[in-house]
Design a protein around this motif. Sequence first.
Motif, short mmCIF file in Angstrom:
data_model
loop_
_atom_site.label_atom_id
_atom_site.label_comp_id
_atom_site.label_asym_id
_atom_site.label_seq_id
_atom_site.Cartn_x
_atom_site.Cartn_y
_atom_site.Cartn_z
N VAL A 343 -9.69 5.42 -23.70
CA VAL A 343 -11.04 5.71 -24.18
C VAL A 343 -10.95 6.89 -25.13
CG1 VAL A 343 -13.37 6.44 -23.53
CG2 VAL A 343 -12.12 4.85 -22.06
N LEU A 344 -11.60 6.77 -26.31
CA LEU A 344 -11.56 7.81 -27.33
C LEU A 344 -12.82 8.65 -27.29
CD1 LEU A 344 -10.27 9.12 -29.86
CD2 LEU A 344 -11.49 7.39 -31.22
N GLU A 345 -12.63 9.96 -27.20
CA GLU A 345 -13.75 10.91 -27.28
C GLU A 345 -13.51 11.86 -28.45
OE1 GLU A 345 -14.27 12.93 -23.61
OE2 GLU A 345 -14.59 11.09 -22.44
N MET A 346 -14.60 12.18 -29.17
CA MET A 346 -14.51 13.07 -30.34
C MET A 346 -15.42 14.26 -30.13
SD MET A 346 -14.47 10.14 -33.34
CE MET A 346 -16.03 9.42 -32.78
N CYS A 347 -14.84 15.44 -30.14
CA CYS A 347 -15.58 16.68 -29.91
C CYS A 347 -15.67 17.48 -31.20
CB CYS A 347 -14.90 17.52 -28.82
SG CYS A 347 -14.66 16.64 -27.26
N ARG A 391 -9.81 13.42 -27.98
CA ARG A 391 -9.44 13.29 -26.58
C ARG A 391 -9.22 11.82 -26.25
NH1 ARG A 391 -9.26 17.77 -27.85
NH2 ARG A 391 -10.37 19.60 -27.01
N LEU A 392 -8.09 11.53 -25.63
CA LEU A 392 -7.77 10.18 -25.16
C LEU A 392 -7.68 10.20 -23.65
CD1 LEU A 392 -5.02 9.12 -27.75
CD2 LEU A 392 -7.37 8.26 -27.61
N THR A 400 -6.43 12.70 -19.04
CA THR A 400 -6.95 12.96 -20.38
C THR A 400 -5.88 13.70 -21.21
OG1 THR A 400 -9.23 13.07 -19.58
CG2 THR A 400 -8.76 14.06 -21.73
N TYR A 401 -5.69 13.24 -22.45
CA TYR A 401 -4.74 13.86 -23.37
C TYR A 401 -5.53 14.50 -24.50
CZ TYR A 401 -1.68 10.63 -20.85
OH TYR A 401 -1.02 9.93 -19.87
N GLU A 402 -5.33 15.79 -24.72
CA GLU A 402 -6.07 16.55 -25.73
C GLU A 402 -5.21 16.76 -26.98
OE1 GLU A 402 -7.37 20.17 -24.00
OE2 GLU A 402 -8.63 19.19 -22.47
N TYR A 403 -5.84 16.57 -28.16
CA TYR A 403 -5.14 16.73 -29.43
C TYR A 403 -5.96 17.65 -30.34
CZ TYR A 403 -2.54 12.73 -27.69
OH TYR A 403 -1.77 11.90 -26.91
#
Length: 420
Positions: A343-347, A391-392, A400-403
């Motif tokens: 799941v892709l999250e954009m902050c 965030r994936l 959760t993997y943070e980039y």
Amino acid sequence: MDCYSWKRGKRRKACFLSLNLTSMMRLTKPTLFTNIPVTCEEKDLPGDLFNQLMRDDPSTVNGAEVLMLGEMLTLPQNFGNIFLGETFSSYISVHNDSNQVVKDILVKADLQTSSQRLNLSASNAAVAELKPDCCIDDVIHHEVKEIGTHILVCAVSYTTQAGEKMYFRKFFKFQVLKPLDVKTKFYNAETDEVFLEAQIQNITTSPMFMEKVSLEPSIMYNVTELNSVSQAGECVSTFRSRAYLQPMDTRQYLYCLKPKKEFAEKAGIIKGVTVIGKLDIVWKTNLGERGRLQTSQLQRMAPGYGDVRLSLEAIPDTVNLEEPFHITCKITNCSSERTMDLVLEMCNTNSIHWCGISGRQLGKLHPSSSLCLALTLLSSVQGLQSISGLRLTDTFLKRTYEYDDIAQVCVVSSAIKVES
């Protein structure tokens, strides 16, 4: 060529020297004579006397008398240095200095190193007979591949007229020195490329002509040399015409390794690759004596990408303020066993804002497979801005993997025209 011989561990010059039945001489080339210039200013007491003497000296170079450079050749006065990668040449002579004919003469030359013993004899067949004042000659060659102490063992066996079998050996010891100091550095790029910087230093006392410095890559990589530039349609070396490497000077070579297509598509394979290849260095010294070194397999520390790797496939260098721009990301499942449901999250950050729906499903991503994702952003602040906030989340493991700081773009005012 000049000849030098050893006797009881000592070296002394000789054109030919009989040691009972054997003498061993190193074959070496002459060297250029170097003069010691003595000069003074014209206002000094000698005036132009010293300068005139140097101009009249036949050993100096016309027009460069004050340089330590000569035009004449001089025979070496000692054994000289032997460096790793050079070819060691020796002349072996067995001389019958008695007044009797000897039979069944067998000459054997072995080179003993710290790790092995090598047979250098050109022929292992025995000579039927050797008359008084006659010789058996042999020239041996060996490319030196180890540093440290080397011992040349010359063994002679023969039979006298009375039928008595005789045997003796002579030992000749010499040191092999290291000619080059090679240091390497690796840089891992986000696009699976590997940059290799090789620093090569001449640690001998004479200049070297660097004939070739190349990288032989491992089976998984293609290599591109970055040691030349294009000028007027021609490739020109970054070192220009300075092919000589002076004593204690260091030269840096750069190479780019890209994984071959069949391996680049398999993330799990490239992730664990540590063997890059080996350097092949060829040089010449003095009067064209050739030397060659090949390093062992160079290894890098494999980058750790974790379970999921995110890399950028396309991004503009410069964008307009408050205008949308596009980037392309590549998401790779680095696991070789486990399927992920992402799941892709954009902050948003203070300067970078994501355009699109956050929290969307990307679907299942199988082991060692990848997917490309086009995303849209805009910046509300000028200057060099960092792209962060992706965030994936793996719904299977709830991990959760943070980039952050994925890349940087230069944001300029919309009044400034941005070249595409």
